[in-house]
Design a protein around this motif. Structure first.
Motif, PDB file in Angstrom:
ATOM      1  N   LYS A 123       0.831  -1.206   0.000  1.00 36.97           N
ATOM      2  CA  LYS A 123       0.000   0.000   0.000  1.00 36.97           C
ATOM      3  C   LYS A 123       0.865   1.255   0.000  1.00 36.97           C
ATOM      4  CE  LYS A 123      -4.154  -1.870   2.204  1.00 36.97           C
ATOM      5  NZ  LYS A 123      -5.012  -1.884   3.410  1.00 36.97           N
ATOM      6  N   GLY A 168      -1.363   3.936  -1.101  1.00 36.45           N
ATOM      7  CA  GLY A 168      -2.532   3.530  -0.331  1.00 36.45           C
ATOM      8  C   GLY A 168      -3.622   2.878  -1.141  1.00 36.45           C
ATOM      9  N   GLY A 218      -2.161  -3.047  -2.183  1.00 39.11           N
ATOM     10  CA  GLY A 218      -2.333  -3.988  -1.085  1.00 39.11           C
ATOM     11  C   GLY A 218      -2.583  -5.390  -1.607  1.00 39.11           C
TER      12      GLY A 218
END
Length: 301
Positions: free
Chosen positions: A185, A190, A193
């Motif tokens: 991430k 962000g 993942g």
């Protein structure tokens, strides 16, 4: 090698089932949604890690009887069975424990095992082959070894150690998955993942790796407790008889091992270990090492 793979596979399968249970119950989703809570995660892993070991411990006698075909001696039908009952009762009294149940299982290899969830609710069983080929003083030494396991609380201790290592395997596998997820991430601002499938895949791989290391720890303790049980057998039946019994077992190591995998750690012998991998994951030390340890202990006294 096949036995080692089965041993590792069984332990890893338990971990994976526990992991799947955590996933199905939504525990992991809850913890991840809160931002990983290490305390909460450790508590949940402890509960699930210990549960399997404790269940196995509590049903150990029932499983042992079914898997080996052990026949419990309720009322002796011959002089051999009466001698067995009397000898176990005598040894148990000397060791300060309640007399275990006594049984015979139909295996031609000389072997014996002890199991049960506590010192006062145990089972000691010997094979038909052991009774047929060993001298009475050697059989008594084998019985003393098994009584030593019971008196030392080895079944409970092994279950606790297995539960603890299961706990940390599950815990650190999820910490690794969380770190990998956080790293991906951070690299994608962000947005990336692991996702659901990726996270679970990392957990499984990490549990396999950590599970193999944990199995080596459990096997080490299993070998350590064999030395202690040998010492107890020597105290109760005499060093000479214990050494002779182990030497007799050594002479039969080429015979087929008929002990179920689930009980091999509880048996008095598993045969010889040859490769480094076999030595690392063996539940028993080599018989030569056990005989040498007894002789050295007798020499020091």
């Amino acid at each position: 090698m096949m036995r080692i793979l089965l041993f590792l596979g069984t332990n890893i399968a338990v971990l994976l089932v526990a992991s799947l249970t955590l996933r199905l119950l939504g525990v992991e989703s809850y913890l991840n949604a809160q931002g990983i809570n290490f305390t909460g995660l450790l508590i949940f892993c402890f509960i699930f890690g210990m549960a399997g070991s404790m269940i196995s411990l509590f049903i150990s006698k029932w499983m042992a009887k079914r898997s080996t075909g052990t026949v419990i001696i309720e009322t002796p039908s011959n002089s051999t069975e009466k001698w067995l009952l009397d000898t176990v009762a005598e040894l148990a009294h000397e060791a300060g424990i309640k007399t275990p149940e006594v049984g015979i299982f139909p295996a031609q290899q000389s072997n014996a095992f002890a199991t049960g969830w506590n010192k006062d609710d145990a089972l000691v069983a010997v094979s038909a082959g052991l009774l047929n080929r060993m001298r009475p003083e050697e059989v008594r030494a084998v019985l003393a070894h098994e009584i030593g396991h019971v008196a030392n609380g080895d079944m409970v201790t092994l279950a606790l150690i297995q539960g603890v290592v299961n706990t940390f395997v599950m815990f650190f596998a999820r910490v690794v998955a969380h770190l990998v997820d956080s790293f991906l991430k951070s690299r994608s601002g962000g947005e990336g993942g692991l996702g659901f499938i990726g996270y679970f895949a990392v957990v499984i791989v990490a549990e396999i790796v950590f599970g193999i290391l944990a199995s080596a720890i459990v096997a080490w303790f299993s070998r350590f407790r064999e030395y202690r049980a040998d010492e107890a057998g020597a105290r109760l039946a005499g060093t000479g008889a214990m050494v002779n019994a182990l030497a007799r077992l050594k002479s039969e190591t080429e015979l087929p091992d008929q002990m179920p995998d689930t009980l091999r750690a509880m048996a008095i012998t598993k045969g010889q270990t040859r490769s480094l991998i076999e030595q690392l994951f063996a539940s028993h030390p080599p018989l030569d090492d056990r005989i040498r340890a007894l002789k050295e202990a007798a020499y020091r006294q």
